[in-house]
Design a protein around this motif. Structure first.
Motif, mmCIF file in Angstrom:
data_model
loop_
_atom_site.group_PDB
_atom_site.id
_atom_site.type_symbol
_atom_site.label_atom_id
_atom_site.label_comp_id
_atom_site.label_asym_id
_atom_site.label_seq_id
_atom_site.Cartn_x
_atom_site.Cartn_y
_atom_site.Cartn_z
ATOM 1 N N GLN A 347 -75.576 -28.400 24.642
ATOM 2 C CA GLN A 347 -75.455 -29.333 25.574
ATOM 3 C C GLN A 347 -74.210 -29.672 25.539
ATOM 4 O O GLN A 347 -74.213 -30.346 26.395
ATOM 5 N N ALA A 350 -73.098 -28.208 29.069
ATOM 6 C CA ALA A 350 -73.419 -28.216 29.514
ATOM 7 C C ALA A 350 -73.056 -29.500 30.314
ATOM 8 O O ALA A 350 -72.267 -30.207 31.305
ATOM 9 N N THR A 351 -72.192 -30.244 29.438
ATOM 10 C CA THR A 351 -71.533 -31.565 29.227
ATOM 11 C C THR A 351 -70.196 -31.179 29.933
ATOM 12 O O THR A 351 -70.027 -31.867 30.936
ATOM 13 N N VAL A 354 -70.270 -30.710 33.413
ATOM 14 C CA VAL A 354 -70.205 -32.145 34.090
ATOM 15 C C VAL A 354 -68.751 -33.130 34.147
ATOM 16 O O VAL A 354 -68.322 -33.181 35.490
ATOM 17 N N ILE A 383 -76.253 -36.089 25.452
ATOM 18 C CA ILE A 383 -77.390 -36.325 25.798
ATOM 19 C C ILE A 383 -77.805 -37.586 26.801
ATOM 20 O O ILE A 383 -78.274 -37.295 27.830
ATOM 21 N N ASN A 387 -76.090 -35.770 29.847
ATOM 22 C CA ASN A 387 -77.153 -35.017 30.629
ATOM 23 C C ASN A 387 -77.999 -35.113 30.742
ATOM 24 O O ASN A 387 -78.605 -34.686 31.898
ATOM 25 N N PRO A 393 -78.672 -31.092 33.726
ATOM 26 C CA PRO A 393 -77.470 -30.428 32.531
ATOM 27 C C PRO A 393 -78.122 -30.137 31.209
ATOM 28 O O PRO A 393 -78.259 -29.543 30.321
ATOM 29 N N PHE A 394 -79.318 -31.478 31.004
ATOM 30 C CA PHE A 394 -79.840 -31.322 30.091
ATOM 31 C C PHE A 394 -80.996 -30.171 30.185
ATOM 32 O O PHE A 394 -81.152 -29.378 29.227
ATOM 33 N N GLY A 397 -79.176 -27.321 29.457
ATOM 34 C CA GLY A 397 -78.554 -27.185 28.295
ATOM 35 C C GLY A 397 -79.543 -26.738 27.010
ATOM 36 O O GLY A 397 -79.349 -26.243 26.309
ATOM 37 N N THR A 452 -75.636 -25.153 34.520
ATOM 38 C CA THR A 452 -74.817 -26.414 34.820
ATOM 39 C C THR A 452 -73.636 -26.825 35.906
ATOM 40 O O THR A 452 -74.398 -27.722 36.879
#
Length: 461
Positions: A347, A350-351, A354, A383, A387, A393-394, A397, A452
């Motif tokens: 996670q 993924a963040t 972004v 989250i 995300n 993205p979530f 993740g 992502t």
């Protein structure tokens, strides 16, 4: 007024004013507000407040994410502005009446274990350090061999690593009594009765070196070292019983009658009824978890790593505390930690994607600290703040978590403790597992980041 004081004032106004606030509390990352009328909440206004990393309504609470450290300061400012703030015991009572029954039960279960976790974290670190200091490679640096280590030093390290789990029922019973309104000191004594040295040691019975005491010819009685459920159920019933007895006994006799009958009744029921039944149930649960982790080709890790962060959204992930404690107490190792660490790290990856791709300064200012928070083991800012807001993205993740969980299970990573993950969690893998642990985290982060960055986020968002 300070910056945090101004933030607190804006929050109170955005949730509908002081009159709409029933109570306020907080956890490690979130400010939790019990609201009278949720229709008065202005979520858009709250999410634009400085330092707020996300907000949502769940299980009767409006939860505003600030992250570790910050949330404590905001909480202090909020309660300073609300003179009618309720005592913490009443807050707990109100919380326990709100939300779906399953979530309330899990939240209460979590309340019992939160005060215990710090000592289990410390114990896990002691285990990791002992593993590091007794490695041949480490000893060779000082021109030492394993047989050169003093037996007294090893005995001392055993005191550090074994005490918390040997007396775990006392810790659980103490905390359970406190959560359910009983006297914690009675809980401690009841828990200590479950591990009294007079009773056959549970570990020795399990290894075949000792036999249980057969009461009345058919009830096997042993010590309950390292168990959780017998102490939890005993603590729950004991606290209720103590309150009932105290309510029906005069104040003159309360000091003599209440603790006497509470301990007498609960010691009998705990040792002869609750203990045997729930110790057996606990073993069944443990066997199921081990069976799941024993799926071939890392499938157990793939499933758990992919689903863990979904449970974080619902708040029921605290149930894993029980499972991890049981794994550590009964097997001396915790394979769950490495698997859920992969989900947490993913996670964060993924963040980070972004934060790297977006052109928005505001999103960058939110995403970079949230990614760092995830790397320190706290994913709620990532989250809820980033995300889930952009959805994909979530999802990516979760895929990264599955990939990392699969790898962790496949290479059989096992932590020496619990409750710390990602960067701090490296301390739990100092016993010749550190390279595998770093590889799992890098893999999970990379999968989530690449997916992502390529498919999960547009820099126009």
């Amino acid at each position: 007024m300070s910056e945090n004081g101004e933030i607190a004032k804006q929050i109170i106004n955005a949730v509908g004013g002081k009159e709409n606030i029933q109570s306020v509390t907080h956890c490690a990352t979130r400010l939790r507000i019990m609201i009278n009328n949720k229709d008065k909440i202005n979520t858009d206004k709250i999410e634009n407040i400085h330092k707020v990393k996300g907000a949502f309504y769940n299980a009767g609470q409006y939860q505003i994410i600030f992250g570790t450290g910050t949330v404590n300061k905001i909480y202090d400012e909020v309660i300073h502005l609300i003179p009618h703030e309720q005592p913490s015991t009443k807050i707990k009572q109100n919380e326990n009446k709100e939300g779906p029954s399953f979530q309330r039960a899990i939240r209460t279960f979590g309340d019992v274990f939160v005060p215990i976790i710090p000592v289990l974290v410390a114990t896990g670190l002691f285990m990791g350090l002992r593993g590091l200091l007794t490695q041949k490679e480490m000893l060779s640096i000082f021109n030492l061999l394993p047989e050169d280590i003093s037996p007294n030093f090893l005995l001392y390290t055993q005191v550090l690593t074994d005490t918390a789990f040997a007396f775990l029922p006392a810790l659980v019973a103490w905390s359970t009594f406190a959560v359910f309104g009983g006297s914690p000191i009675i809980g401690i004594v009841l828990g200590l009765m479950l591990v009294n040295p007079i009773l056959p040691n549970a570990y020795e019975v399990a290894s075949g070196n000792s036999s249980p005491i057969m009461m009345f010819g058919f009830i096997p009685v042993v010590g309950y070292q390292g168990t959780v459920l017998p102490a939890f159920i005993s603590g729950f019933i004991g606290a209720k019983m103590e309150r009932w007895i105290r309510k029906h006994v005069s104040e003159t006799l309360d000091l003599l009658v209440t603790p006497f009958f509470t301990l007498l009744i609960m010691s009998i029921s705990s040792l002869f009824i609750i203990g045997p039944i729930f110790h057996s149930l606990e073993q069944v649960i443990l066997d199921i978890v081990i069976w799941l982790l024993g799926f071939p080709l890392g499938l157990g890790g793939l499933i758990i790593g992919g689903l863990h962060q979904v449970l974080v959204i619902t708040g029921v992930h605290h149930i894993f505390n029980f499972l991890e404690i049981q794994l550590l107490a009964n097997t001396g190792a915790n394979p769950f930690n490495a698997i859920i660490t992969a989900g947490i790290a993913a996670q964060g990856g993924a963040t980070l994607a972004v934060a790297t791709k977006t052109k928005s300064k505001k999103v960058k200012a939110l995403a970079y600290p949230s990614a760092l928070s995830a790397m320190l083991g706290i994913t709620e800012p990532a989250i809820f703040g980033v995300n889930l807001r952009y959805r994909k993205p979530f999802l990516f993740g979760l895929i990264g978590g599955s990939a990392g969980g699969f790898l962790a299970d496949w290479i059989n990573l096992k932590a020496t403790g619990m409750s710390i993950t990602v960067i701090p969690g490296t301390l739990l893998y100092l016993n010749n597992q550190i390279l595998g642990y770093l590889l799992v985290n890098f893999f999970a982060i990379s999968v989530a980041f690449v997916l992502t960055y390529l498919f999960g986020f547009s820099n126009q968002e």
